[in-house]
Design an enzyme around this catalytic site. Structure first.
Site, PDB file in Angstrom:
ATOM      1  N   ASP A 146     -15.890 124.242  79.651  1.00 60.14           N
ATOM      2  CA  ASP A 146     -15.475 125.644  79.738  1.00 60.14           C
ATOM      3  C   ASP A 146     -16.755 126.484  79.751  1.00 60.14           C
ATOM      4  OD1 ASP A 146     -14.769 128.272  79.254  1.00 60.14           O
ATOM      5  OD2 ASP A 146     -13.281 127.817  77.711  1.00 60.14           O
ATOM      6  N   LYS A 193     -15.683 135.453  83.316  1.00 59.36           N
ATOM      7  CA  LYS A 193     -16.542 136.535  82.821  1.00 59.36           C
ATOM      8  C   LYS A 193     -17.540 137.096  83.843  1.00 59.36           C
ATOM      9  CE  LYS A 193     -15.797 136.393  77.944  1.00 59.36           C
ATOM     10  NZ  LYS A 193     -15.070 135.215  77.472  1.00 59.36           N
ATOM     11  N   PHE A 220     -12.916 128.355  71.696  1.00 59.86           N
ATOM     12  CA  PHE A 220     -12.047 129.424  72.214  1.00 59.86           C
ATOM     13  C   PHE A 220     -11.829 129.197  73.699  1.00 59.86           C
ATOM     14  CE2 PHE A 220     -11.027 133.455  74.203  1.00 59.86           C
ATOM     15  CZ  PHE A 220      -9.956 133.857  73.430  1.00 59.86           C
TER      16      PHE A 220
HETATM   17  C1  LIG Z   1     -13.648 134.728  77.226  1.00 61.60           C
HETATM   18  C2  LIG Z   1     -13.409 133.274  77.240  1.00 61.60           C
HETATM   19  C3  LIG Z   1     -12.198 132.727  77.713  1.00 61.60           C
HETATM   20  C4  LIG Z   1     -11.023 133.591  78.132  1.00 61.60           C
HETATM   21  O1  LIG Z   1     -11.316 134.357  79.234  1.00 61.60           O
HETATM   22  P1  LIG Z   1     -10.272 135.533  79.680  1.00 61.60           P
HETATM   23  O2  LIG Z   1     -10.877 136.041  80.954  1.00 61.60           O
HETATM   24  O3  LIG Z   1     -10.273 136.534  78.572  1.00 61.60           O
HETATM   25  O4  LIG Z   1      -8.964 134.899  79.866  1.00 61.60           O
HETATM   26  C5  LIG Z   1     -12.082 131.355  77.762  1.00 61.60           C
HETATM   27  N1  LIG Z   1     -13.094 130.556  77.377  1.00 61.60           N
HETATM   28  C6  LIG Z   1     -14.257 131.034  76.921  1.00 61.60           C
HETATM   29  C7  LIG Z   1     -15.344 130.097  76.526  1.00 61.60           C
HETATM   30  C8  LIG Z   1     -14.458 132.413  76.819  1.00 61.60           C
HETATM   31  O5  LIG Z   1     -15.599 132.887  76.338  1.00 61.60           O
END
Ligand SMILES: *Cc1c(COP(=O)(O)O)cnc(C)c1O
Length: 388
Positions: free
Chosen positions: A220, A249, A135
Site C-alpha cells: 500500500d 494521494k 491504515f
Molecule cells: C490515506 C491512505 C489510504 C486511504 O486513502 P483514501 O484516498 O482516503 O481512501 C489508504 N492507505 C494509506 C496507506 C493511506 O495513507
C-alpha cells in the site's frame, strides 16, 4: 452564516477541522478568507505533491477540462492511455486499474489477490494478513483490513478474512502465514499509524516467506508512493518489488485518483466484468497525473527531494522539544519530548504554518516541490512554537 456554520449545518460531522477557511494558494503557501497566509507542510495530506496550482499542472488540467471532461470506461481516451503507459513505465509494473481513492485502490488489490488465489487454488485460501497499526482506508473492506481496533466498531459485521501481524515480528508473521492466506499487505512506512518505517529484516522475511508459498505481497504505497520518500516507490529503498501496489494521494497533484498496479504474474487476474469504476481513469485526473509524473520523473527531481528531506530532517532533529524524527524522505514524523502534537499543530496554524498529526506525533508531508527557503521559514515557526 459563516462558512464554518454552513459546513456545520449541512455536512455530516465526521471531521475534526482546524478553525480556518482556506481560499487560495500558490506554490508552498496558501491563504485563508481573511488573506492570512500559511506555509503548507501538509499539502492536503500529501495530495498536492507539486504544491498549490503548479503552472504546468494547471495548464494540463485546464486544457483537458476544455477538451473532454469525462467519457466513462465504455470508451477509450488517449490521456488515460498515456497516463497508464507512463505509470507502468515509471513503476516497472505491467498493468494498472484506475479508481478514485486510496481505499478503492486497496479494494482492487484485495479483490485481485483473492481472485488470483481462487483461480489457481480454489476456495478457502482467501485470508489477507495486514499489520497491527496499519491504515488502509475507510470502506467496510479496507476498515476490516486496517490493523487498529479503534476502527473495528459500530459498523458490524465487518468483512471477513483478515488477520493482523505485529510489525517487525518475523515469528508472528510465520505463525500466521498458513494455507488460508493469499496475500500480505503492508505499508513500508506506516503513515496514519505514526510514521514508522518497517525494519529491513522484516520486509525481507515477508518477501521470502510469501515467495515460498505463492502468497502475493501487496504494498500500500498510497501515502509513500509517487516520490514522497525520495524514490518513486518506497519499495525501491527496501530493494523489493511487490506483486501488487496501490497509489493515490499525491498521484494526480490534488485531484481524486487511485491506481492499483500489478506485475506480469497478476496483470490479467481482474478480467472483463470482474471490476470497474465509473469515474476511474477520468481524463481530467489523468491529465493532472501525467503532469505530476512528468515533473517527478524529470532528471534530478527525486535527488532534490532526498536532499531537501535530509536538510529538513537535520534541522528538525536539532529543535528543542523534539525527541526523535521518524519516517522516510519527505514523509516525516516528529516525536515530542513533552508537548502534545495537537497543541503544536494548533499553535503552528496561529503562526502561519500548516502541519498534520499522526497518533502522538507531529506529521509533515510538505509538497515535493518545496524550496529550502520555505523549509527554513516553516522550521523557524515550528521552533518558535516548540520553544513556548
Ligand atoms: C490515506 C491512505 C489510504 C486511504 O486513502 P483514501 O484516498 O482516503 O481512501 C489508504 N492507505 C494509506 C496507506 C493511506 O495513507
Amino acid at each position: 452564516m459563516t462558512t464554518q456554520e454552513q459546513l456545520g449545518a449541512f455536512v455530516m460531522p465526521t471531521y475534526g477541522r482546524f478553525p480556518v477557511v482556506l481560499d487560495h494558494g500558490t506554490g508552498e503557501s496558501c491563504a485563508d478568507e481573511t488573506g492570512k497566509t500559511y506555509i503548507d507542510f501538509g499539502s492536503g495530506i500529501g495530495t498536492n505533491s507539486l504544491g498549490y496550482c503548479n503552472a504546468d499542472w494547471v495548464e494540463a488540467v485546464c486544457q483537458q477540462v476544455h477538451t473532454l471532461q469525462h467519457t466513462s470506461n465504455l470508451y477509450y481516451t488517449k490521456v488515460q492511455a498515456d497516463f497508464a503507459e507512463k505509470l507502468c513505465e515509471v513503476t516497472g509494473y505491467t498493468k494498472v486499474f484506475f479508481c478514485n481513492s486510496g481505499a478503492e485502490a486497496n479494494e482492487c488489490a484485495i479483490k485481485l489477490a483473492r481472485k488470483y488465489s481462487f483461480d489457481k487454488y480454489g476456495k478457502g485460501r482467501h485470508k489477507i494478513l495486514t499489520l497491527v497499526n496499519s491504515f488502509h482506508g475507510r470502506t467496510l473492506c479496507t476498515l476490516s483490513a486496517t490493523g487498529q481496533e479503534v476502527f473495528h466498531n459500530y459498523f458490524f459485521p465487518f468483512v471477513e478474512g483478515f488477520d493482523f501481524v505485529t510489525a517487525n515480528d518475523i515469528d508472528d508473521l510465520k505463525a500466521k502465514l498458513d494455507d488460508t492466506v493469499c496475500a500480505v499487505m503492508i505499508e513500508y512506512v506506516q503513515g496514519e499509524g505514526g510514521v514508522n518505517a518497517l525494519d529491513q529484516a522484516f520486509v525481507d522475511a515477508i518477501f521470502e516467506e510469501c515467495k515460498k508459498r505463492d502468497v502475493l505481497v501487496i504494498a500500500d504505497e498510497v501515502q509513500t508512493g509517487v516520490g514522497r520518500t525520495g524514490t518513486f516507490l518506497a519499495g525501491e529503498q527496501f530493494g523489493h518489488k511487490a506483486d501488487v501496489i496501490t497509489l493515490a494521494k499525491g498521484i494526480a497533484g490534488g485531484l481524486p485518483m487511485g491506481a492499483c498496479l500489478a506485475n506480469e504474474k497478476c496483470a490479467n487476474v481482474l478480467d472483463k466484468g470482474s471490476h470497474g469504476s465509473t469515474f476511474g481513469g477520468n481524463p481530467v485526473c489523468c491529465a493532472g497525473g501525467l503532469a505530476v509524473l512528468k515533473t517527478v520523473t524529470a532528471p534530478g527531481f527525486l535527488d532534490g527531494v532526498k536532499e531537501k528531506a535530509t536538510y529538513l530532517r537535520e534541522k528538525l532533529s536539532k529543535l528543542p522539544g523534539v525527541a526523535s524524527v521518524s519516517g522516510l524522505g519527505l514523509m516525516i514524523g516528529i516525536a515530542l519530548t513533552d508537548k502534545k502534537a495537537g497543541d503544536v499543530a494548533n499553535a503552528a496554524l496561529e503562526q502561519g504554518l500548516l502541519v498534520l498529526t499522526a497518533k502522538d506525533k507531529v506529521r509533515l508531508l510538505p509538497p515535493l516541490t518545496i524550496s529550502k527557503e520555505e523549509i527554513d521559514r516553516g522550521v523557524a515557526i515550528l521552533a518558535d512554537v516548540l520553544a513556548q
